[in-house]
Design a protein around this motif. Structure first.
Motif, PDB file in Angstrom:
ATOM      1  N   UNK A 377      17.646  50.222  61.253  1.00  0.00           N
ATOM      2  CA  UNK A 377      17.725  51.292  60.251  1.00  0.00           C
ATOM      3  C   UNK A 377      19.186  51.688  60.028  1.00  0.00           C
ATOM      4  N   UNK A 378      19.903  51.836  61.145  1.00  0.00           N
ATOM      5  CA  UNK A 378      21.303  52.250  61.032  1.00  0.00           C
ATOM      6  C   UNK A 378      22.100  51.225  60.234  1.00  0.00           C
ATOM      7  N   UNK A 379      21.930  49.962  60.563  1.00  0.00           N
ATOM      8  CA  UNK A 379      22.689  48.927  59.859  1.00  0.00           C
ATOM      9  C   UNK A 379      22.389  48.955  58.366  1.00  0.00           C
ATOM     10  N   UNK A 381      21.172  51.461  56.648  1.00  0.00           N
ATOM     11  CA  UNK A 381      21.715  52.702  56.082  1.00  0.00           C
ATOM     12  C   UNK A 381      23.203  52.571  55.791  1.00  0.00           C
ATOM     13  N   UNK A 382      23.898  51.888  56.688  1.00  0.00           N
ATOM     14  CA  UNK A 382      25.344  51.791  56.536  1.00  0.00           C
ATOM     15  C   UNK A 382      25.738  50.697  55.557  1.00  0.00           C
ATOM     16  N   UNK A 383      24.743  50.058  54.968  1.00  0.00           N
ATOM     17  CA  UNK A 383      25.054  49.137  53.898  1.00  0.00           C
ATOM     18  C   UNK A 383      25.046  47.674  54.268  1.00  0.00           C
ATOM     19  N   UNK A 384      24.597  47.338  55.444  1.00  0.00           N
ATOM     20  CA  UNK A 384      24.515  45.922  55.795  1.00  0.00           C
ATOM     21  C   UNK A 384      23.163  45.384  55.344  1.00  0.00           C
TER      22      UNK A 384
ATOM     23  N   UNK B 173      20.970  59.594  59.334  1.00  0.00           N
ATOM     24  CA  UNK B 173      21.655  58.991  60.473  1.00  0.00           C
ATOM     25  C   UNK B 173      22.041  60.037  61.513  1.00  0.00           C
ATOM     26  N   UNK B 176      19.128  60.971  63.549  1.00  0.00           N
ATOM     27  CA  UNK B 176      18.830  59.889  64.494  1.00  0.00           C
ATOM     28  C   UNK B 176      19.807  59.928  65.665  1.00  0.00           C
ATOM     29  N   UNK B 374      31.740  45.611  56.602  1.00  0.00           N
ATOM     30  CA  UNK B 374      30.624  46.411  57.137  1.00  0.00           C
ATOM     31  C   UNK B 374      30.044  45.747  58.379  1.00  0.00           C
TER      32      UNK B 374
END
Lengths: 603, 614
Positions: A377-379, A381-384, B173, B176, B374
């Motif tokens: 989810x984090x990845x 969310x961060x655009x990956x 985030x 979380x 990224x």
């Protein structure tokens, strides 16, 4: 021929032992034939273990060959066992043995071998190679030392796991090739502990690459030493002083050897390791001889006791004998009760361990799933949102999670095995109305005790009434029930964790569709992994249960044989009695003569 | 007999004996017996409405409801019987200051750095809320950086944790990160009951079918590693806003009674009540027994012969030497760890630099400069840092294992020497030596009452004695000395290092992403990106070096030193004090001791059958 050899091959001896012990002649003959061939077979397998990049192959080349024979590829691992044995004249050939039993001769050189042993050319051992056998004329192997380069834990596959286990079972020692940078890691330390417990005769060779400074070498050595001391402490491995770590620059050792530069070879530090290995191998035949000598002696003494017992029985009046039988039955019933309850306790220990581990595996499933989902989810969310990159990230994180579970279970497993060993060591065998502890597993494990295992495995597999003969320090050792029960599990976990259920996600570029697909892959991963682990645990439980039952059965059989003979004695007519006594006297004489023969050949 | 009065009697004896540490323990136990306390923490990002939920319970706007994001203080609300509300500030040096209501409101929005938390004593009529301590905590950034102590000491000893998520902001985030942090640090084994609130849910939303609620639940459950059933609290302002009543909208408090009822049920379960009472009783008994042993030793000194006194002096010397040797082992070990860590880190950093260079240079030139940035910032670097953390952990673990063995050996040698090296052969001196050895062994194992005594004896600072009494009394103490290297310890160590390393990484990564967005030239971006990454690694390396050698190692050193001090110091102090008393006024002291012990014997006999007053 020496007296020991004569005894081992004497049909007379086999016959008398078989008769007295109530065991089939063929079983006795087989056992002694095995002893006999073991005496003459100068084969002492030492397995070589080391993680990727430890320089294991370089080290083995430098130890045994004048050419670079074993493929050296820092990134790849050996995927099949490679055995290096002695031959006066090197044939320049290697033999490839396939799992279906067929063989093939190939040139013994790096490129030819790579096709079979290198994971790159034989991925997952798709060529179904069982092992590769090489020969060397090096003096280090002269006395029967056989070095086996085993596949790393990560490259075990169904087709080579059995061979690997067999080699480990046959091994009487182990060489660990350690790195300097980085020194022993946590997962490596668990791996070392597992093997070292089984094989207390261990060599530690720390390889130093040429770019590693003196300071790094010393820092690495200190760290390695501390880890090894910790392992020995936690696992009751007895040491005479600190473990010895041989510091070797494998590259120089090999180069020195290939160019005939003795100074370079000397400075590489490899000569110490080679000497230590060679010295041990010179010593081994004697140890083997001593142990077989002791086993045969124990057999003969045991039979002498039986004869004496029977002679007394024949001389007793019937009512006395009857009372004795009843007494023995009573004691046996008591013994059975005790033993059964001890076995129940052992089974309970195993059960509790399994339940605990299942619970923690299930917890891992929930935690790892949650953790992985959040990481993904984090990845996202961060655009990956690049599919292949997300897949790679997922696989890396899965690897980390998988390692957590695997390290946890293995640590618990080590502690559990120790507990079981302690427990079984206090169980006793039934023999001629006498009981003696079966365990040699004294609080510490000594180097050399592992010699008994490969030499005497025949004994344990004979089972049945022979169980009653396994007394005395040597025979009761790893060859006895403990070795079987706990040792038999060796490798239950090696070979495990093969198929971490990783699955590549082919992901689209839309994150809304991405996550559900990734979550599916995560589900697949945690479920297959836990199924795999739980399967291993159940196998362990079944294995221990089975061995304990088999052992208990052998005790019953032993008692039954004694009872039958006693009953026969009681109902014997006067003539039968006299004939039996005469026979026993003859046996007694023969046994005495054999024992004195054996004693003449004192070792 | 009533257990509270037994506790008071024990306290009286200990005070008369001038035993400050044990008196403090007795006093704490007594307070807990008289008024059971419960600790509830509220966790949630800023503007999720935590303060509003507390105000609902109080019945008016006790806490300002628009707390600023990152500077907010932790507020402790204690519910009791006093009608008047009292405000105070608790400082990091454990001192207190009474505050005016205005000052309190000001501090609540922006507290000076020396304030550890604010405290309000508020009134409640409902008996079920009496003795409730509610900790209102700020959001992620603030709690992660400013309130380490709260995270590590208060939260783990909570009786209930309330997590609050705002419906409108959803689960982002930072939610979380916050939930994961609390789970990791405060309750990794999910042993504390949790209430999960989704706050300010519009009246028009059907919770059962709403996809946002589903998403929030799924993400929150994954973050806390447990199945959550949310408590839906409806927005209170909707009606007022609809009717255009600005005043009502500003002051409307939602109906949160269901939340507080649930909390009250969780802290008042019958099992918990029994467990707390059981623990308190057991602790009181252990304390009385431990105190009696100390008094017995004092008595033995009071009547000792001169030769026996010399013996005691040499025992003091043995303890002092053991203490000194232990501390110097710790110092040596820490120096070694520091230099090892520097080297290991250096080596690992060189490694990741190489790996990342490959990674960046081998990715396709023509696509994805941004993607690559990224990727490196969000995955490759953090992943490398996790691996480094593991290596560092194991390095420290190996060293500490060695240290542990040395400390144990020193202690065991001391115990052995005290017990076996009795010059004066008399029953009394043998008993005395045994009692001393036993006390030392118990302290070494860190079991039972010694944990309580230790936490009161200064180590815990202001947080000592706070929180969940059952957890506090049953947790193992022996972290660094004694049988310590359990998985528990290893995981603690791991959390401590990985967390620190990851946080430092997050700081430099933030810079990297910005860079990624601005480099577009197909021919040059790889090199540029790599240079930036390399700079980021340098910066990280530098800050980690500093923090590792500074705060982190210091903490480790302090934990170890305090462990050693808590083993030896009280014993040394006790013996020295007794020797002094013996020399100055032996006879009256001896008489007093006899009275104390007689009273203690009575107390000890009565504790097992004593009852709690309903």
């Amino acid at each position: 021929m020496n007296k020991l050899e004569v005894l081992l091959s004497s049909v007379d001896t086999h016959t008398v032992l078989s008769r007295l012990l109530g065991t089939e002649l063929s079983i006795v003959s087989e056992r002694y034939k095995k002893f006999h061939s073991r005496l003459n077979k100068k084969r002492f397998v030492v397995s070589v273990a080391g993680v990727q990049g430890s320089g294991k192959s370089t080290m083995l080349n430098a130890l045994t060959f004048d050419d670079s024979v074993l493929p050296i590829q820092a990134d790849e691992t050996t995927c099949v066992p490679v055995e290096i044995g002695y031959s006066e004249t090197s044939s320049g050939k290697a033999q490839v043995r396939y799992t279906d039993g067929t063989t093939e001769q190939i040139p013994a050189n790096e490129s030819a071998l790579a096709i079979f042993v290198d994971n790159k050319y034989n991925p997952g051992n798709s060529r179904l190679v069982d092992r590769v056998v090489l020969q060397s004329a090096d003096k280090v192997l002269e006395h029967g030392l056989v070095l086996v380069d085993l596949p790393g834990v990560g490259s075990l596959t169904e087709s080579n796991v059995n061979t690997t286990r067999k080699y480990l079972g046959e091994s009487i020692g182990v060489i660990f090739v350690l790195r300097t940078v980085p020194p022993i890691t946590r997962s490596e330390s668990i791996f070392i502990a597992q093997q070292w417990v089984q094989l207390p005769t261990a060599w530690f060779i720390q390889n130093r690459w040429t770019d590693e400074t003196n300071e790094e070498a010393e820092a690495g050595r200190l760290h390695n030493l501390k880890v090894l001391k910790g392992i020995a402490e936690n696992n009751r491995i007895r040491l005479n002083g600190d473990p010895v770590i041989h510091l070797v620059t494998a590259y120089h050792a090999l180069k020195g050897r290939l160019t005939g530069n003795q100074e370079e070879t000397r400075r590489s530090g490899i000569l110490d390791s080679a000497k230590s290995l060679r010295d041990h191998s010179i010593h081994w035949p004697q140890l083997v001889r001593k142990q077989i000598h002791e086993s045969v002696g124990a057999d003969l003494i045991s039979c002498t006791d039986i004869v004496a017992q029977r002679m007394t029985d024949y001389k007793k009046d019937k009512s006395r004998l009857k009372a004795d039988i009843e007494d023995a039955e009573r004691r046996y019933a008591q013994y059975m009760d005790d033993t059964q309850s001890k076995i129940n306790e052992a089974t309970t220990i195993v059960r509790e361990f399994i339940v605990d581990q299942k619970r923690s595996t299930q917890r891992w499933v929930a935690d790892a799933r949650a953790q992985l989902r959040n990481q993904m989810r984090t990845l996202v969310r961060k655009g990956l949102i690049d599919g292949p990159r997300l897949s790679t990230a997922l696989q890396e994180e899965q690897g980390r999670q998988g390692e957590n579970l695997s390290l946890h279970i293995q640590e618990q497993y080590m502690a559990h095995c120790d507990k079981i060993r302690q427990h079984i060591a206090h169980m006793v065998t039934w023999q001629n109305g006498n009981v003696s502890t079966i365990g040699i597993d004294t609080p510490t494990r000594t180097p050399y005790e592992n010699l008994a295992k490969p030499i005497l495995t025949g004994l344990a597999s004979i089972g049945g009434a022979w169980g009653g003969l396994t007394y005395g320090a040597t025979l009761g050792s790893a060859g006895g029930p403990i070795g079987l029960i706990v040792g038999g599990i060796l490798g239950a976990l090696i070979g495990g964790f093969l198929g971490w259920g990783t699955k590549r996600v082919v992901a689209s570029h839309q994150s809304s569709e991405l996550l559900p697909k990734i979550f599916d892959a995560i589900d697949h991963f945690v479920e297959t992994s836990s199924t795999d682990v739980i399967g291993q645990l159940e196998k362990h439980e079944a294995g221990v249960k089975n061995e304990l039952e088999k052992w208990l059965h052998s005790q019953t059989k032993q008692f039954q044989a004694e009872l039958d003979y006693a009953t026969k004695t009681m109902h014997a007519s006067r003539e039968e009695q006299e004939a039996a006594l005469k026979g026993l006297e003859a046996d007694e004489l023969a046994l005495k003569a054999w024992l004195s023969d054996l004693n003449e050949e004192s070792i | 007999m009533n257990i509270a009065s037994l506790a008071s009697r024990l306290l009286t004896v200990l005070q008369a004996h001038e035993d400050t540490t044990r008196s403090a323990a007795a006093s704490m136990l007594r307070d807990r017996i008289i008024q059971p306390q419960s600790y509830v923490s509220i966790i949630g990002e800023t503007s999720t409405g935590k303060s509003t939920l507390i105000n609902c319970l109080i019945g008016h706007a006790l806490i300002p409801m628009a707390a600023g994001p990152s500077t907010a203080a932790v507020i402790e609300i204690i519910l009791g019987e006093d009608a008047e509300e009292k405000y105070s500030a608790v400082y990091r040096d454990a001192s207190h200051e009474v505050l005016h209501a205005d000052k309190f409101k000001e501090y609540a929005l922006m507290a000076p750095p020396s304030v550890q938390r604010l405290r309000v004593c508020a009134h409640t009529k409902a008996p079920e809320y009496k003795g409730l301590h509610i900790f209102d905590t700020p959001g992620y950034n603030s709690i992660a950086q400013e309130h380490q102590e709260i995270l590590e000491r208060f939260l783990p000893e909570s009786d209930v944790i309330i997590f609050v998520n705002g419906y409108k902001s959803g689960f982002g985030q930072s939610d979380q990160d916050l939930y994961e942090l609390v789970h990791e640090v405060a309750d990794p084994d999910n042993s504390i009951p949790v209430v999960f609130v989704i706050n300010r849910v519009p009246l028009s939303v059907y919770p059962e079918s709403d996809s946002r609620i589903k998403e929030i639940i799924s993400n929150a459950s994954d973050s806390l590693k447990r199945e959550l059933k949310p408590l839906i609290i409806r927005s209170a302002t909707e009606n007022a806003v609809y009717q255009g009543d600005t005043n009502a909208a500003n002051n409307a408090l939602p109906d949160a009674s269901v939340l507080w009822q649930q909390v009250s049920q969780l802290v008042h379960t019958a099992e918990r009540k029994t467990a707390v009472r059981e623990k308190l009783k057991q602790a009181l008994l252990e304390l009385a027994e431990n105190a009696d042993k100390a008094l017995e030793r004092a008595e033995q000194i009071a009547i000792a012969s001169n030769a026996e006194l010399v013996q005691v002096e040499s025992q003091v010397a043995t303890l002092e030497l053991a203490r000194k040797n232990s501390l110097s082992e710790i110092a040596e070990s820490m120096t070694r760890i520091a230099s090892l860590l520097l080297k290991v880190l250096e080596r690992e950093v060189t490694d990741i630099r190489k790996k990342l260079q490959n990674e960046i240079l081998s990715s396709s030139k023509w696509l994805g400069a941004e993607d690559c940035a990224i990727w490196v910032a969000q995955h490759a670097l953090p992943s490398a840092v996790k691996n480094i953390a593991k290596t560092l952990e194991f390095t420290i673990y190996v060293e500490l294992q060695e240290l542990n063995e040395k400390l144990e050996e020193i202690a065991n040698t001391a115990i052995h020497q005290i017990e076996s090296d009795v010059q004066v052969r008399s029953d009394a001196s043998t008993d005395f030596a045994k009692s001393l050895g036993m006390e030392l062994t118990e302290r070494l194992a860190g079991a039972g009452i010694n944990r309580l005594l230790r936490s009161i004896g200064g180590v815990g600072g202001d947080a000592a004695g706070m929180g969940n009494v059952v957890k506090m009394l049953s947790k193992r103490l022996g972290k660094l000395v004694g049988k310590t290297f359990s998985r528990e310890f290893y995981e603690d160590l791991g959390r401590m290092f990985t967390k620190e390393l990851m946080e430092k990484m997050a700081v430099v990564v933030a810079v990297l992403i910005e860079v990624g967005i601005f480099i577009y030239e197909a021919q040059t971006w790889q090199k540029k990106l790599y240079n930036k990454v390399s700079e980021a690694i340098d910066e990280w390396h530098k800050s980690v070096n500093e923090s590792m050698l500074g705060a982190q190692l210091n903490k480790l050193r302090m934990q170890n030193e305090q462990g050693i001090q808590s083993i030896y110091d009280p014993l040394i102090r006790e013996l020295l004090k007794n020797l002094e008393l013996r020399r100055t006024d032996a006879a009256p002291w001896q008489a007093k001791l006899a009275i104390f012990r007689a009273e203690l014997a009575l107390i000890r006999a009565e504790i097992p059958t004593a009852t709690f007053q309903e």
